[in-house]
Design a protein around this motif. Structure first.
Motif, PDB file in Angstrom:
ATOM      1  N   GLU A  48       0.833  -1.207   0.000  1.00 53.24           N
ATOM      2  CA  GLU A  48       0.000   0.000   0.000  1.00 53.24           C
ATOM      3  C   GLU A  48       0.866   1.255   0.000  1.00 53.24           C
ATOM      4  O   GLU A  48       0.601   2.202  -0.752  1.00 53.24           O
ATOM      5  CB  GLU A  48      -0.918   0.011   1.221  1.00 53.24           C
ATOM      6  CG  GLU A  48      -2.022  -1.020   1.177  1.00 53.24           C
ATOM      7  CD  GLU A  48      -2.771  -1.136   2.499  1.00 53.24           C
ATOM      8  OE1 GLU A  48      -2.543  -0.306   3.424  1.00 53.24           O
ATOM      9  OE2 GLU A  48      -3.588  -2.071   2.624  1.00 53.24           O
ATOM     10  N   GLU A  49       1.889   1.244   0.848  1.00 49.51           N
ATOM     11  CA  GLU A  49       2.765   2.415   0.935  1.00 49.51           C
ATOM     12  C   GLU A  49       3.559   2.611  -0.353  1.00 49.51           C
ATOM     13  O   GLU A  49       3.799   3.743  -0.776  1.00 49.51           O
ATOM     14  CB  GLU A  49       3.694   2.310   2.146  1.00 49.51           C
ATOM     15  CG  GLU A  49       2.981   2.304   3.487  1.00 49.51           C
ATOM     16  CD  GLU A  49       2.158   3.547   3.788  1.00 49.51           C
ATOM     17  OE1 GLU A  49       2.344   4.596   3.123  1.00 49.51           O
ATOM     18  OE2 GLU A  49       1.312   3.479   4.692  1.00 49.51           O
ATOM     19  N   ALA A  50       3.952   1.512  -0.992  1.00 48.39           N
ATOM     20  CA  ALA A  50       4.666   1.609  -2.267  1.00 48.39           C
ATOM     21  C   ALA A  50       3.774   2.234  -3.331  1.00 48.39           C
ATOM     22  O   ALA A  50       4.217   3.106  -4.097  1.00 48.39           O
ATOM     23  CB  ALA A  50       5.150   0.232  -2.709  1.00 48.39           C
ATOM     24  N   VAL A  51       2.525   1.808  -3.366  1.00 56.41           N
ATOM     25  CA  VAL A  51       1.577   2.373  -4.339  1.00 56.41           C
ATOM     26  C   VAL A  51       1.350   3.857  -4.052  1.00 56.41           C
ATOM     27  O   VAL A  51       1.342   4.682  -4.975  1.00 56.41           O
ATOM     28  CB  VAL A  51       0.252   1.588  -4.334  1.00 56.41           C
ATOM     29  CG1 VAL A  51      -0.830   2.315  -5.110  1.00 56.41           C
ATOM     30  CG2 VAL A  51       0.461   0.187  -4.898  1.00 56.41           C
ATOM     31  N   GLU A  52       1.173   4.209  -2.786  1.00 54.10           N
ATOM     32  CA  GLU A  52       0.957   5.612  -2.433  1.00 54.10           C
ATOM     33  C   GLU A  52       2.168   6.468  -2.812  1.00 54.10           C
ATOM     34  O   GLU A  52       2.008   7.596  -3.294  1.00 54.10           O
ATOM     35  CB  GLU A  52       0.643   5.744  -0.942  1.00 54.10           C
ATOM     36  CG  GLU A  52      -0.728   5.192  -0.588  1.00 54.10           C
ATOM     37  CD  GLU A  52      -1.000   5.161   0.908  1.00 54.10           C
ATOM     38  OE1 GLU A  52      -0.182   5.702   1.694  1.00 54.10           O
ATOM     39  OE2 GLU A  52      -2.038   4.580   1.292  1.00 54.10           O
ATOM     40  N   THR A  53       3.363   5.928  -2.634  1.00 56.29           N
ATOM     41  CA  THR A  53       4.574   6.656  -3.022  1.00 56.29           C
ATOM     42  C   THR A  53       4.615   6.849  -4.531  1.00 56.29           C
ATOM     43  O   THR A  53       4.893   7.951  -5.028  1.00 56.29           O
ATOM     44  CB  THR A  53       5.832   5.905  -2.534  1.00 56.29           C
ATOM     45  OG1 THR A  53       5.757   5.743  -1.119  1.00 56.29           O
ATOM     46  CG2 THR A  53       7.100   6.656  -2.897  1.00 56.29           C
ATOM     47  N   ALA A  54       4.322   5.774  -5.255  1.00 50.13           N
ATOM     48  CA  ALA A  54       4.335   5.851  -6.721  1.00 50.13           C
ATOM     49  C   ALA A  54       3.280   6.827  -7.232  1.00 50.13           C
ATOM     50  O   ALA A  54       3.537   7.616  -8.147  1.00 50.13           O
ATOM     51  CB  ALA A  54       4.110   4.464  -7.322  1.00 50.13           C
ATOM     52  N   LEU A  55       2.103   6.802  -6.645  1.00 51.60           N
ATOM     53  CA  LEU A  55       1.040   7.719  -7.073  1.00 51.60           C
ATOM     54  C   LEU A  55       1.410   9.169  -6.773  1.00 51.60           C
ATOM     55  O   LEU A  55       1.152  10.054  -7.594  1.00 51.60           O
ATOM     56  CB  LEU A  55      -0.289   7.353  -6.403  1.00 51.60           C
ATOM     57  CG  LEU A  55      -0.934   6.052  -6.873  1.00 51.60           C
ATOM     58  CD1 LEU A  55      -2.155   5.727  -6.021  1.00 51.60           C
ATOM     59  CD2 LEU A  55      -1.297   6.122  -8.346  1.00 51.60           C
ATOM     60  N   ALA A  56       2.006   9.397  -5.617  1.00 49.88           N
ATOM     61  CA  ALA A  56       2.437  10.754  -5.277  1.00 49.88           C
ATOM     62  C   ALA A  56       3.485  11.243  -6.281  1.00 49.88           C
ATOM     63  O   ALA A  56       3.447  12.392  -6.725  1.00 49.88           O
ATOM     64  CB  ALA A  56       2.999  10.793  -3.859  1.00 49.88           C
ATOM     65  N   ALA A  57       4.397  10.361  -6.664  1.00 46.44           N
ATOM     66  CA  ALA A  57       5.428  10.743  -7.624  1.00 46.44           C
ATOM     67  C   ALA A  57       4.837  10.976  -9.008  1.00 46.44           C
ATOM     68  O   ALA A  57       5.225  11.918  -9.702  1.00 46.44           O
ATOM     69  CB  ALA A  57       6.502   9.668  -7.691  1.00 46.44           C
ATOM     70  N   ALA A  58       3.898  10.132  -9.399  1.00 49.11           N
ATOM     71  CA  ALA A  58       3.289  10.251 -10.727  1.00 49.11           C
ATOM     72  C   ALA A  58       2.460  11.525 -10.845  1.00 49.11           C
ATOM     73  O   ALA A  58       2.409  12.134 -11.913  1.00 49.11           O
ATOM     74  CB  ALA A  58       2.431   9.031 -11.036  1.00 49.11           C
ATOM     75  N   ALA A  59       1.836  11.927  -9.748  1.00 50.27           N
ATOM     76  CA  ALA A  59       0.998  13.127  -9.769  1.00 50.27           C
ATOM     77  C   ALA A  59       1.842  14.390  -9.922  1.00 50.27           C
ATOM     78  O   ALA A  59       1.375  15.395 -10.447  1.00 50.27           O
ATOM     79  CB  ALA A  59       0.158  13.206  -8.499  1.00 50.27           C
ATOM     80  N   LEU A  60       3.091  14.326  -9.472  1.00 54.89           N
ATOM     81  CA  LEU A  60       4.028  15.452  -9.565  1.00 54.89           C
ATOM     82  C   LEU A  60       3.474  16.749  -8.981  1.00 54.89           C
ATOM     83  O   LEU A  60       3.877  17.830  -9.386  1.00 54.89           O
ATOM     84  CB  LEU A  60       4.447  15.684 -11.026  1.00 54.89           C
ATOM     85  CG  LEU A  60       5.139  14.530 -11.726  1.00 54.89           C
ATOM     86  CD1 LEU A  60       5.349  14.858 -13.204  1.00 54.89           C
ATOM     87  CD2 LEU A  60       6.464  14.210 -11.074  1.00 54.89           C
TER      88      LEU A  60
END
Length: 113
Positions: A48-60
């Motif tokens: 879950e935390e990995a996905v949240e990190t990736a989504l935060a990065a993708a959103a820029l």
């Protein structure tokens, strides 16, 4: 002490704190609660935390969100390591072993699953 050494020291201190919470009271410690829930739930939390990190990065949108989510990810990864009996030193040694190797070569050297 270099910045890299300071960062490693922070992770190692946090790992020690996490280990000290193993078997603790889940009512008073989030970390003890994670351990009490078991490895599958800890692994799920890492995901879950990995996905949240990736989504935060993708959103820029917010660099600080990436920082915060990354900290959450590292914390939960350390909890998972502790539950699996993996030490930070083992991970550092594996990273050092791979240093200077091509990612393509590294993947080829692994046994197929």
């Amino acid at each position: 002490m270099s910045e890299q050494e300071k960062a490693v020291a922070v992770l190692e201190r946090l790992y020690g704190l996490i280990l000290s919470r193993k078997g603790g009271d889940p009512a008073t410690s989030h970390t003890a609660k994670l351990f009490a829930r078991g490895r599958a739930k800890i692994a799920q939390k890492v995901g879950e935390e990995a996905v949240e990190t990736a989504l935060a990065a993708a959103a820029l949108n917010d660099r600080n969100e990436v920082v915060g989510e990354s900290a959450d990810l590292l914390f939960h990864l350390l909890v998972l390591w502790a539950d699996c009996g993996v030490t930070p030193d083992e991970v550092w040694a594996e990273l050092q072993r791979r240093e200077g190797r091509s990612g393509v070569d590294e993947k080829k050297s692994r046994a197929p699953n």
